[in-house]
Design an enzyme around this catalytic site. Structure first.
Site, short mmCIF file in Angstrom:
data_model
loop_
_atom_site.label_atom_id
_atom_site.label_comp_id
_atom_site.label_asym_id
_atom_site.label_seq_id
_atom_site.Cartn_x
_atom_site.Cartn_y
_atom_site.Cartn_z
N CYS A 45 90.89 79.83 113.34
CA CYS A 45 91.09 80.38 114.58
C CYS A 45 90.21 81.75 114.75
O CYS A 45 89.93 82.01 115.87
CB CYS A 45 92.46 80.69 114.88
N HIS A 68 101.99 95.75 119.89
CA HIS A 68 101.77 94.30 119.91
C HIS A 68 100.65 94.03 118.78
O HIS A 68 99.70 94.78 118.65
CB HIS A 68 100.92 93.98 121.27
N ASP A 90 102.00 76.05 114.27
CA ASP A 90 100.76 74.91 113.45
C ASP A 90 100.60 75.68 112.20
O ASP A 90 99.31 75.25 111.77
CB ASP A 90 99.69 74.90 114.54
N ARG A 117 102.48 80.10 112.34
CA ARG A 117 101.11 80.82 111.99
C ARG A 117 101.08 82.18 112.68
O ARG A 117 101.06 82.45 114.01
CB ARG A 117 99.97 79.91 112.63
N HIS A 177 100.15 86.94 118.33
CA HIS A 177 101.20 85.88 118.50
C HIS A 177 101.79 84.86 117.42
O HIS A 177 100.97 84.92 116.45
CB HIS A 177 100.54 84.95 119.70
N CYS A 195 99.41 85.04 114.06
CA CYS A 195 98.00 84.80 114.44
C CYS A 195 97.78 86.53 114.91
O CYS A 195 98.01 86.93 115.95
CB CYS A 195 97.28 84.08 115.68
#
Ligand code: FE
Length: 178
Positions: A110, A147, A154, A162, A150, A164
């Site tokens: 990704c 933050h 998957d 995951r 996310h 990310c």
């Protein structure tokens, strides 16, 4: 005429390369204070922080503030950890909170650093994010509420998750350094 095309291509690639390089510079070379001038940064103090955005803006580099406090996202394949395989621990770049072990990092296509579990359940917190026309689960630092990225369903075993993350809000420390 034909011979000018490779030259132009090389120039274009060199320009792109420079742009990426400037984004990948290590945080320690950031001229705006990291983390020496951030009084909230600690890798051992687990006290929950309650710091205003105005104060974070004062002590954080602009690039980190944009992600940590404004939920911005770095461009994929540009961060310094997306394909990094060093052994050690990852800390919150805002407050120093231990977040992930390299053991839980996996190669994800990704373009962002991806982990299948947090270092401790309390390392992170979760919040529903309904922006950009979709419902996602936002991952926040468990200590400073910044933050980080996310979480998706998957990921690989054993959790299938995951995480990310954005490289810019992570600090890596190699194994055995302390
Ligand atoms: Fe934090």
């Amino acid at each position: 005429m034909r011979s000018t095309i490779p030259v132009l291509l090389s120039l274009a690639l060199a320009t792109v390369g420079c742009a990426q390089h400037s984004e990948q510079q290590p945080l320690s070379s950031d001229p705006i204070m990291h983390p020496a001038s951030n009084p909230y940064y600690s890798r051992t103090d687990t006290t929950k922080l309650n710091v205003t955005d105005a104060e974070w803006k004062r002590v954080l580099p602009v690039s980190i503030y944009a992600i940590a406090r404004e939920a911005d996202t770095e461009r994929p394949f540009t961060g310094k950890y997306w394909d990094f395989e060093g052994l050690g621990n990852y800390y919150c770049a805002v407050c120093g909170n231990p977040l992930f072990k390299s053991d839980s990092k996996f190669g994800s296509s990704c373009g962002w650093p991806s982990f299948y579990e947090a270092l401790r359940p309390t390392s992170v917190a979760y919040k529903t994010d309904a922006t950009l026309g979709m419902v996602r689960t936002e991952v926040l630092c468990g200590r400073c509420d910044s933050h980080l990225g996310h979480i998706f369903d998957d990921g690989p075993p054993p959790t299938g998750k995951r995480f990310c993350m954005n490289s810019l809000v992570l600090d890596f420390e190699p194994e055995g350094k302390r």
